[in-house]
Design an enzyme around this catalytic site. Structure first.
Site, PDB file in Angstrom:
ATOM      1  N   ASP A 243      40.454  22.718  11.621  1.00 15.71           N
ATOM      2  CA  ASP A 243      39.189  23.348  11.219  1.00 15.71           C
ATOM      3  C   ASP A 243      38.167  22.238  10.992  1.00 15.71           C
ATOM      4  O   ASP A 243      38.528  21.079  10.776  1.00 15.71           O
ATOM      5  CB  ASP A 243      39.385  24.181   9.935  1.00 15.71           C
ATOM      6  CG  ASP A 243      38.346  25.291   9.818  1.00 15.71           C
ATOM      7  OD1 ASP A 243      38.706  26.478   9.974  1.00 15.71           O
ATOM      8  OD2 ASP A 243      37.153  24.969   9.584  1.00 15.71           O
TER       9      ASP A 243
ATOM     10  N   LYS B  82      38.938  23.640   3.517  1.00 16.87           N
ATOM     11  CA  LYS B  82      40.025  24.551   3.909  1.00 16.87           C
ATOM     12  C   LYS B  82      41.306  23.761   4.210  1.00 16.87           C
ATOM     13  O   LYS B  82      42.405  24.179   3.833  1.00 16.87           O
ATOM     14  CB  LYS B  82      39.621  25.377   5.135  1.00 16.87           C
ATOM     15  CG  LYS B  82      38.588  26.433   4.811  1.00 16.87           C
ATOM     16  CD  LYS B  82      38.394  27.415   5.935  1.00 16.87           C
ATOM     17  CE  LYS B  82      37.368  28.452   5.505  1.00 16.87           C
ATOM     18  NZ  LYS B  82      37.058  29.442   6.498  1.00 16.87           N
TER      19      LYS B  82
ATOM     20  N   ASN C 250      37.182  48.459  17.759  1.00 19.50           N
ATOM     21  CA  ASN C 250      36.290  48.344  16.601  1.00 19.50           C
ATOM     22  C   ASN C 250      35.192  49.396  16.638  1.00 19.50           C
ATOM     23  O   ASN C 250      34.847  49.993  15.614  1.00 19.50           O
ATOM     24  CB  ASN C 250      35.686  46.945  16.533  1.00 19.50           C
ATOM     25  CG  ASN C 250      36.654  45.968  15.875  1.00 19.50           C
ATOM     26  OD1 ASN C 250      37.709  46.360  15.378  1.00 19.50           O
ATOM     27  ND2 ASN C 250      36.317  44.699  15.873  1.00 19.50           N
TER      28      ASN C 250
ATOM     29  N   TYR D  51      40.188  64.468  25.273  1.00 21.84           N
ATOM     30  CA  TYR D  51      38.754  64.136  25.333  1.00 21.84           C
ATOM     31  C   TYR D  51      38.483  62.632  25.324  1.00 21.84           C
ATOM     32  O   TYR D  51      37.358  62.208  25.044  1.00 21.84           O
ATOM     33  CB  TYR D  51      37.975  64.786  24.174  1.00 21.84           C
ATOM     34  CG  TYR D  51      38.155  66.282  24.097  1.00 21.84           C
ATOM     35  CD1 TYR D  51      37.774  67.093  25.159  1.00 21.84           C
ATOM     36  CD2 TYR D  51      38.707  66.885  22.977  1.00 21.84           C
ATOM     37  CE1 TYR D  51      37.946  68.460  25.103  1.00 21.84           C
ATOM     38  CE2 TYR D  51      38.881  68.257  22.913  1.00 21.84           C
ATOM     39  CZ  TYR D  51      38.501  69.037  23.989  1.00 21.84           C
ATOM     40  OH  TYR D  51      38.667  70.388  23.928  1.00 21.84           O
TER      41      TYR D  51
ATOM     42  N   CYS E 261      30.094  76.197  24.369  1.00 19.81           N
ATOM     43  CA  CYS E 261      30.348  75.902  22.948  1.00 19.81           C
ATOM     44  C   CYS E 261      29.777  74.551  22.486  1.00 19.81           C
ATOM     45  O   CYS E 261      28.999  74.504  21.542  1.00 19.81           O
ATOM     46  CB  CYS E 261      31.844  75.936  22.669  1.00 19.81           C
ATOM     47  SG  CYS E 261      32.510  77.588  22.881  1.00 19.81           S
TER      48      CYS E 261
END
Ligand SMILES: NC(=O)c1ccc[n+]([C@@H]2O[C@H](COP(=O)([O-])OP(=O)(O)OC[C@H]3O[C@@H](n4cnc5c(N)ncnc54)[C@H](O)[C@@H]3O)[C@@H](O)[C@H]2O)c1
Length: 438
Positions: free
Chosen positions: A30, A35, A214, A257, A268
């Protein structure tokens, strides 16, 4: 396995801890020294259930190390997981600065590597990024060839913050988008033991499906919340309503669907959506998602119209007219709307629908077609062969194997087919058949 993980946020840190727990040797990379210091001290850089204990446990077993040095991490491992952030830019586009910058560094490191390296992108990336931007960058920086000297693949991450270790251990599935066997084998070795399906697909499908997941989750939440807002205004219990909705696993919580095709219609869905949004307006309740459904459906119809007009041909044959296969209900059929617009643009139409017998149409169904296609009597033919004989373009709105077989038998090379319904056995159809979205 020797694994390097780039980006030690929620995804990377949890992956590091779980892979080290499962017996792998893991190097965390990183740019944030804070961290790395936490991980080195056996502490977690992210707040997640179970991470404090897991990080303490794996720090003690000597299988975790950290570095900011990309080159040593690549040279000392056989597979890398890239989990850096891909946030929104100010204009809403995906900010790929971190992942592209990292790809440059990894590319320069790969230039010094003899053994083939596997690079697994786990950051969410807009479709086309891996095979376009990242492959090009890596090949340019390394002077090596993807698929020979190193291998790229995309494995979407499905963990949810708050339950990420549990989700890591029990994901809905493992999806790997890859073009070669080697990365798939490596990922099988890492994740094949998980209690879920392991599915290989194309890189772009894997990139795209992560967005779909998502977006679908966001859509579901919004649907429940909009429903609840209307329920509240009407004095109805939203929890009871949504619980009942969810108990239908045939039509509601199911695959029903969810197959791409033509616009919806019928007697409908459109009218009930209009009534719902009208009801909300009268109670001053905003339902932007519900209100956007009919315009979106209209846009889908517009796409079909544009595809037909783009052929430049004027004699159009309709196979099917009712709002779906197996009914004679023409009310709000998107095929009727399409036919109406084509007639308005001066096209010549011929129509066949085995269920639609003009003499037998009654009531509102009859009134609807008389209002929208008043000359339908002159357009209808007695069989599909007659429509095919006189048409340059065939618009297929009937999904039956008879239609597919008749098309395969009678289609002439100069005819174009616009398949609105995903005919069965698409591979057996002639190449002049195009779908609405493919
Ligand atoms: N958070 C989630 O629940 C979740 C779930 C699924 C997928 N994702 C996706 O995974 C990716 C990572 O998400 P996150 O929430 O873990 O992000 P994060 O912001 O928590 O962590 C990203 C990490 O990458 C590091 N980083 C940035 N540039 C780097 C570089 N050049 N080299 C090494 N490290 C670098 C940052 O310092 C940071 O620690 C994103 O694409 C996200 O959309 C996230």
């Amino acid at each position: 396995m020797k694994i390097s993980i780039f980006g030690l946020g929620y995804v990377g840190a949890v992956s590091l801890a779980c892979l080290a727990r499962d017996g792998h040797q893991v190097i965390g990379v990183d740019i944030d020294q804070a961290k790395l210091d936490l991980i080195l001290a056996g502490k977690t850089p992210v707040v997640e259930e179970g991470m404090v204990e897991l990080m303490a446990q794996v720090a003690g077993n000597g299988r975790v190390s950290v570095t900011t040095d990309v080159r040593s991490a690549i040279l000392d491992t056989e597979i890398s997981l890239v989990c850096v952030g891909t946030p929104s830019a100010a204009n809403g586009s995906q900010d790929q600065a971190a992942v592209v910058g990292l790809a440059r560094q990894i590319g320069r490191a790969l230039a010094h590597k003899i053994e083939p390296h596997v690079l697994v992108f786990r950051s969410t990336l807009v479709p086309g990024t891996v095979e376009g931007v990242l492959k090009t960058t890596l090949e340019a920086e390394s002077s090596r060839k993807e698929g020979v000297d190193f291998h790229l693949c995309f494995q979407p991450e499905f963990l949810r913050e708050g339950s990420s270790i549990r989700d890591y251990d029990k994901p809905p599935f493992t999806i790997v988008g890859a073009n070669h066997a080697l990365p798939v084998q490596r990922l099988q070795a890492l994740f094949g033991h998980l209690p879920c399906k392991f599915i290989q697909t194309s890189v772009r499908s894997a990139e795209m499906m992560k967005y779909c997941c998502n977006n679908f989750h966001a859509l579901k939440i919004t649907f429940a919340n909009e429903t609840a807002r209307l329920c509240e205004a009407l004095g109805v219990d939203p929890f009871e309503v949504m619980d009942l909705v969810c108990q239908d696993t045939q039509l509601n919580i199911s695959r029903a669907y969810l197959k791409p095709g033509f616009a919806f219609g019928g007697s409908c869905l459109p009218k009930d959506l209009r009534a719902t949004t009208h009801l909300a307006r009268t109670h001053d309740v905003e339902l932007p998602m519900h209100a956007a459904i009919l315009p979106s459906n209209q846009a889908h119809l517009g796409l079909a119209l544009r595809k037909i007009l783009a052929t430049g041909k004027r004699r159009i044959g309709f196979i099917g007219l009712s709002f779906k296969t197996g009914t004679d209900d023409l009310r709000e059929s998107p095929l009727v709307a399409l036919a109406e617009q084509l007639i308005g643009k001066g096209m010549q139409l011929a129509i066949y629908d085995p269920e639609v017998h003009l003499a037998q149409l009654l009531g509102s169904n009859r009134r609807y077609i008389e209002q929208h296609l008043p000359h339908i009597g002159q357009l209808v033919r007695g069989d599909m062969a007659a429509v095919m004989a006189e048409s340059e373009v065939l618009v297929v709105g009937l999904s039956t194997s008879e239609v597919a077989q008749t098309l395969a038998r009678l289609l002439r090379p100069e005819q174009t087919v616009i398949d609105l319904v995903n005919l069965p056995d698409r591979a057996a159809l002639p190449s002049t058949v195009q779908g609405i979205c493919w």
